[in-house]
Scaffold this motif. Structure first.
Motif, short mmCIF file in Angstrom:
data_model
loop_
_atom_site.label_atom_id
_atom_site.label_comp_id
_atom_site.label_asym_id
_atom_site.label_seq_id
_atom_site.Cartn_x
_atom_site.Cartn_y
_atom_site.Cartn_z
N LEU A 59 -66.40 9.56 -49.18
CA LEU A 59 -67.89 9.31 -48.58
C LEU A 59 -68.52 8.31 -49.68
CD1 LEU A 59 -68.62 12.75 -47.57
CD2 LEU A 59 -67.87 10.90 -46.09
N ASN A 60 -68.24 8.47 -50.80
CA ASN A 60 -68.86 7.35 -51.94
C ASN A 60 -67.91 7.17 -53.06
OD1 ASN A 60 -70.54 6.53 -53.85
ND2 ASN A 60 -72.23 7.59 -53.27
N SER A 61 -67.59 5.83 -53.11
CA SER A 61 -66.43 5.46 -54.28
C SER A 61 -67.03 5.64 -55.60
CB SER A 61 -66.37 4.01 -53.86
OG SER A 61 -67.27 3.17 -53.97
N ASN A 62 -68.40 5.89 -55.81
CA ASN A 62 -68.89 5.94 -57.02
C ASN A 62 -68.47 7.38 -57.63
OD1 ASN A 62 -69.98 3.42 -57.34
ND2 ASN A 62 -71.83 4.07 -56.11
N PHE A 63 -68.26 8.26 -56.81
CA PHE A 63 -67.81 9.58 -57.01
C PHE A 63 -66.61 9.67 -57.84
CE2 PHE A 63 -66.01 13.71 -56.58
CZ PHE A 63 -66.95 14.59 -56.71
N LEU A 64 -65.87 9.06 -57.70
CA LEU A 64 -64.42 8.76 -58.44
C LEU A 64 -64.41 8.17 -59.89
CD1 LEU A 64 -61.88 8.30 -55.64
CD2 LEU A 64 -62.44 10.38 -56.58
N ARG A 65 -65.96 7.84 -60.25
CA ARG A 65 -65.99 7.03 -61.68
C ARG A 65 -65.75 8.13 -62.58
NH1 ARG A 65 -70.96 2.56 -60.99
NH2 ARG A 65 -69.86 1.38 -59.63
N VAL A 66 -65.45 7.71 -63.73
CA VAL A 66 -64.94 8.62 -64.88
C VAL A 66 -66.52 9.13 -65.38
CG1 VAL A 66 -64.72 8.90 -67.30
CG2 VAL A 66 -63.09 7.33 -65.71
N SER A 67 -67.49 8.20 -65.39
CA SER A 67 -68.97 8.84 -65.77
C SER A 67 -69.17 9.72 -64.74
CB SER A 67 -69.69 7.69 -65.49
OG SER A 67 -69.97 7.09 -64.35
N THR A 68 -69.09 9.79 -63.38
CA THR A 68 -69.52 11.02 -62.36
C THR A 68 -68.80 12.26 -62.86
OG1 THR A 68 -69.88 9.21 -60.97
CG2 THR A 68 -69.67 11.83 -60.21
N LEU A 69 -67.49 12.18 -63.05
CA LEU A 69 -66.48 13.33 -63.25
C LEU A 69 -67.01 13.89 -64.51
CD1 LEU A 69 -63.06 12.07 -62.10
CD2 LEU A 69 -64.91 13.62 -60.95
N SER A 70 -67.64 13.06 -65.62
CA SER A 70 -67.86 13.69 -66.96
C SER A 70 -69.25 14.55 -66.84
CB SER A 70 -67.98 12.40 -67.78
OG SER A 70 -68.83 12.79 -69.04
N THR A 71 -70.11 13.90 -65.95
CA THR A 71 -71.39 14.56 -65.58
C THR A 71 -71.16 16.01 -64.94
OG1 THR A 71 -72.30 12.35 -65.37
CG2 THR A 71 -73.85 14.47 -64.49
N ILE A 72 -70.13 15.92 -64.19
CA ILE A 72 -69.91 17.19 -63.40
C ILE A 72 -69.42 18.39 -64.50
CG2 ILE A 72 -68.35 18.43 -62.17
CD1 ILE A 72 -68.22 16.13 -60.18
N PHE A 73 -68.40 17.77 -65.54
CA PHE A 73 -68.02 18.61 -66.44
C PHE A 73 -69.17 19.23 -67.51
CE2 PHE A 73 -63.63 17.13 -65.55
CZ PHE A 73 -62.96 18.26 -65.93
N GLN A 74 -70.21 18.23 -67.76
CA GLN A 74 -71.32 18.73 -68.46
C GLN A 74 -72.07 19.71 -67.88
OE1 GLN A 74 -73.39 15.29 -70.04
NE2 GLN A 74 -71.46 14.08 -70.27
N GLN A 75 -72.13 19.54 -66.35
CA GLN A 75 -73.09 20.63 -65.82
C GLN A 75 -72.46 21.94 -65.64
OE1 GLN A 75 -73.69 18.44 -61.97
NE2 GLN A 75 -75.29 17.35 -62.76
N ILE A 76 -71.12 22.10 -65.76
CA ILE A 76 -70.59 23.39 -65.85
C ILE A 76 -70.37 23.78 -67.07
CG2 ILE A 76 -69.43 22.57 -63.52
CD1 ILE A 76 -66.88 22.95 -65.30
#
Length: 355
Positions: A59-76
């Motif tokens: 749905l959004n190619s930016n979702f697979l960026r390392v920065s996005t995944l890093s943000t998810i890890f920080q949020q949890i």
């Protein structure tokens, strides 16, 4: 003599041998899937996580960026550490409704010791870790020795910890700048480093290390096996020589320690210390959500820390993915609610294997 020989030859024949053999029951494809999920509870959340990542990435190619995944890890980060505490308790067929309030109270204790009473920041952290362990041990004592149901025990201590939090803090907030200048160690887990063009906080590394350690402890040590045994059947475990009361107190005490660690992570994440932090109320729900979606049975005795970690990631992926897709925030709650009900339904279905 001939009759005796004839009798022995018959008893040595195929009939007696056939009676001594046991064939494994043949399972249908659905039965094999059910058995596999019973053996590996983390498989379902792993599949859900992978599918969710691919869908949101499509749905959004930016979702697979390392920065996005890093943000998810920080949020949890906070929910993940609280989830470890909750997992330990639920594996013993209990539940801890006080984890969020305990974490907030420990942040307040840490801050007030240093800023009101002049205790060195490093010593305040140590005292806070000890206090968290003792608060957890109190829950364990009430459950194991006083025989008060875990739900009632932790519902009561949740209220006590929340009230103590406001009374002790006098409803004062300690600002981020003051902490940075006078007690920098309290914000330690909020520091970060660069990895593949993304910023990764120390809290993320801490969470992964804690998950790995506790996964090993629960699966490869006698103490871990005793925790599962208590959750599966406390009476049978007691008859087998397991000191069930001691295990329960140790589990709740260790859960309190992890709440204290989560409190330390909270200060690093938010910078400031406030008695009205949302974790005091939402932390309980969020940690239970991660545990349930992670395939850990609410009836105890089945599941893993890794499953909880995957459950927390699923929640983080859904929140971030829907936000990036421009969806209403309420869709996040709706889908997570569906996941919770689905996870419990699957758990009930899987439990039929052991029944």
């Amino acid at each position: 003599m001939a009759q005796s020989d004839n009798y022995e030859s018959k008893t040595r024949g195929g009939k007696a041998d056939a009676l001594a053999q046991f064939e494994a029951p043949k399972r249908s494809a659905l039965g094999q899937l059910q058995h596999m999920l019973h053996q590996t509870p983390a498989l379902v959340p792993l599949v859900v996580l992978v599918v969710a990542i691919f869908v949101f990435g499509y749905l959004n190619s930016n979702f697979l960026r390392v920065s996005t995944l890093s943000t998810i890890f920080q949020q949890i980060g906070i929910v993940g550490v609280l989830g470890i505490a909750q997992t330990l308790v639920i594996l013993t067929a209990g539940i801890d409704l006080s984890v969020g309030a305990m974490a907030v109270l420990i942040t307040v204790l840490m801050g007030q010791l240093s800023f009101r009473y002049g205790v060195p920041a490093e010593l305040s952290v140590i005292i806070a870790m000890t206090a968290g362990t003792l608060m957890g041990a109190l829950n364990g004592f009430l459950v194991a020795k006083m025989k008060i149901p875990p739900f009632i025990t932790t519902l009561g201590t949740w209220q006590i910890f929340l009230a103590t939090n406001y009374i002790f803090s006098r409803n004062e907030t300690i600002r981020s700048r003051d902490i940075e200048e006078q007690a920098g160690i309290m914000q330690f887990w909020g520091n970060s480093f660069s990895l593949f063009d993304a910023r990764v906080t120390y809290a993320v590394v801490l969470l992964i290390v804690l998950v790995a350690i506790m996964a090993y402890v629960l699966r490869a040590t006698a103490w871990g096996r005793h925790v599962y045994a208590v959750g599966d059947d406390a009476e049978a475990a007691k008859l087998a020589g397991v000191k069930t009361d001691t295990i329960l107190i140790q589990v709740y005490a260790l859960a309190g320690l992890f709440c204290a660690i989560a409190a330390w992570v909270m200060i690093g994440r938010f910078g400031s210390i406030t008695p009205s932090a949302s974790t005091g109320v939402l932390g309980n729900i969020q940690s239970i959500t991660a545990v349930v979606i992670g395939g850990i049975s609410l009836f105890g005795g089945r599941g893993s820390i890794v499953g909880m970690f995957l459950g927390a990631l699923i929640v983080g992926v859904f929140e971030m993915g829907l936000r990036m897709a421009g969806a209403d925030a309420q869709w996040t709650y709706l889908l997570i609610g569906v996941l919770i009900i689905g996870a419990v339904a699957i758990d009930q279905w899987i439990r039929k294997v052991s029944a």
